[in-house]
Motif scaffolding. Sequence first.
Motif, PDB file in Angstrom:
ATOM      1  N   LEU A 138     -18.021 -11.871  12.052  1.00  0.00           N
ATOM      2  CA  LEU A 138     -17.082 -10.762  12.232  1.00  0.00           C
ATOM      3  C   LEU A 138     -16.930 -10.348  13.689  1.00  0.00           C
ATOM      4  O   LEU A 138     -15.918  -9.750  14.066  1.00  0.00           O
ATOM      5  N   SER A 139     -17.921 -10.647  14.517  1.00  0.00           N
ATOM      6  CA  SER A 139     -17.821 -10.302  15.937  1.00  0.00           C
ATOM      7  C   SER A 139     -17.333 -11.482  16.784  1.00  0.00           C
ATOM      8  O   SER A 139     -17.223 -11.352  18.004  1.00  0.00           O
ATOM      9  N   ASN A 140     -17.045 -12.608  16.143  1.00  0.00           N
ATOM     10  CA  ASN A 140     -16.542 -13.773  16.868  1.00  0.00           C
ATOM     11  C   ASN A 140     -15.277 -13.383  17.639  1.00  0.00           C
ATOM     12  O   ASN A 140     -14.352 -12.791  17.068  1.00  0.00           O
ATOM     13  N   THR A 176     -22.160  -6.583   3.890  1.00  0.00           N
ATOM     14  CA  THR A 176     -21.815  -6.521   5.308  1.00  0.00           C
ATOM     15  C   THR A 176     -20.325  -6.782   5.514  1.00  0.00           C
ATOM     16  O   THR A 176     -19.658  -6.094   6.299  1.00  0.00           O
ATOM     17  N   TYR A 177     -19.806  -7.781   4.805  1.00  0.00           N
ATOM     18  CA  TYR A 177     -18.365  -8.061   4.917  1.00  0.00           C
ATOM     19  C   TYR A 177     -17.540  -6.861   4.457  1.00  0.00           C
ATOM     20  O   TYR A 177     -16.581  -6.446   5.134  1.00  0.00           O
ATOM     21  N   ILE A 178     -17.884  -6.307   3.321  1.00  0.00           N
ATOM     22  CA  ILE A 178     -17.089  -5.212   2.755  1.00  0.00           C
ATOM     23  C   ILE A 178     -17.139  -3.983   3.653  1.00  0.00           C
ATOM     24  O   ILE A 178     -16.123  -3.298   3.848  1.00  0.00           O
ATOM     25  N   GLU A 179     -18.307  -3.690   4.217  1.00  0.00           N
ATOM     26  CA  GLU A 179     -18.416  -2.532   5.113  1.00  0.00           C
ATOM     27  C   GLU A 179     -17.510  -2.674   6.331  1.00  0.00           C
ATOM     28  O   GLU A 179     -17.052  -1.677   6.887  1.00  0.00           O
ATOM     29  N   ALA A 180     -17.249  -3.912   6.745  1.00  0.00           N
ATOM     30  CA  ALA A 180     -16.420  -4.143   7.933  1.00  0.00           C
ATOM     31  C   ALA A 180     -14.928  -4.035   7.643  1.00  0.00           C
ATOM     32  O   ALA A 180     -14.115  -3.915   8.577  1.00  0.00           O
ATOM     33  N   LEU A 187     -10.700  -7.913  -1.207  1.00  0.00           N
ATOM     34  CA  LEU A 187     -11.592  -9.060  -1.294  1.00  0.00           C
ATOM     35  C   LEU A 187     -11.156  -9.903  -2.478  1.00  0.00           C
ATOM     36  O   LEU A 187     -10.992  -9.386  -3.593  1.00  0.00           O
ATOM     37  N   ALA A 188     -10.970 -11.208  -2.250  1.00  0.00           N
ATOM     38  CA  ALA A 188     -10.695 -12.162  -3.326  1.00  0.00           C
ATOM     39  C   ALA A 188     -11.856 -13.144  -3.365  1.00  0.00           C
ATOM     40  O   ALA A 188     -12.143 -13.805  -2.367  1.00  0.00           O
ATOM     41  N   SER A 231     -21.637  -7.592  -8.628  1.00  0.00           N
ATOM     42  CA  SER A 231     -22.277  -6.819  -7.563  1.00  0.00           C
ATOM     43  C   SER A 231     -21.693  -7.136  -6.188  1.00  0.00           C
ATOM     44  O   SER A 231     -21.811  -6.325  -5.267  1.00  0.00           O
ATOM     45  N   TYR A 232     -21.068  -8.285  -6.040  1.00  0.00           N
ATOM     46  CA  TYR A 232     -20.476  -8.639  -4.745  1.00  0.00           C
ATOM     47  C   TYR A 232     -19.236  -7.798  -4.449  1.00  0.00           C
ATOM     48  O   TYR A 232     -18.736  -7.808  -3.320  1.00  0.00           O
TER      49      TYR A 232
END
Length: 274
Positions: A138-140, A176-180, A187-188, A231-232
């Motif tokens: 995500l920071s790339n 972590t992905y969802i928080e960003a 999300l799919a 849960s994802y």
Amino acid sequence: MSETPPSPEIDTSVPSVARAYDYFLGGKDNFEVDRAVLHQAMEVLPEARLLAIENRQWLTRVIRFLTREAGITQFLDVGSGLPTRENTHQVARRIERETSVVYVDNDPACLAYGRALLEENGLTHFVSADLTKPDELLSNPAVRKHIDFDTPLALIQCGTIHHVPNELRPHEIMRTYIEALPSGSYLALTHFFNPQDENGYYADLARRTEQSFYDANLGSGFWRTREEIQSYFDGLEMVEPGLAYLHDWWPDGPRLRPVTDAEHLIVGGVGRKP
């Protein structure tokens, strides 16, 4: 079968998830070691190829929904794999020409073929990153340059997390992905499914198919329960019909053939971040 000589970075002595999927879909960018994965799976599940085909057809329907109905114009396609028919940017741009798509993978074959075939213009980009390291991905700089995290986007995790072992904590990776994601994002996600408490026949079939992936030396295919997969999506509002068999998620028309065993072993869903 690949007609292109493998680059020094591509190890053809062990199967690759991306190249195995390519073969499942009828592609040419794979080698004998990758083809063995499907042959091994078909000994347990003759329709194993449908795991990949249904996955791809579901993704096409989801991209159309996200672009046309949800108004999404930027996609972060993580673990995108090798280019094939109906890639994310092609589906989306039939509806919205200015859609921005960033594909992410770290397989050497994907990098070699992806950059050549997917980077068609200034709105399509291919980034090398590891999906199991979301903070780094995500920071790339390239991701940050081409995806605006102040505007709703779609995160695609189509057939990816079921290759992440439990010791890498897939639930934390997805959190972590969802928080960003900014509010209004989607999300799919699709995942191999083990209906452990729902149907003993399919639970046994899932277990044996998972073992076939291990026996074929792929080493990373995990059939998880509905509760684990759901849960994802923690923190998201599920789009109807929720987490469902792929063939039940807004099909294009009436079914003209019976549902196969393979189609009972994969589920998917779309969630929106409030």
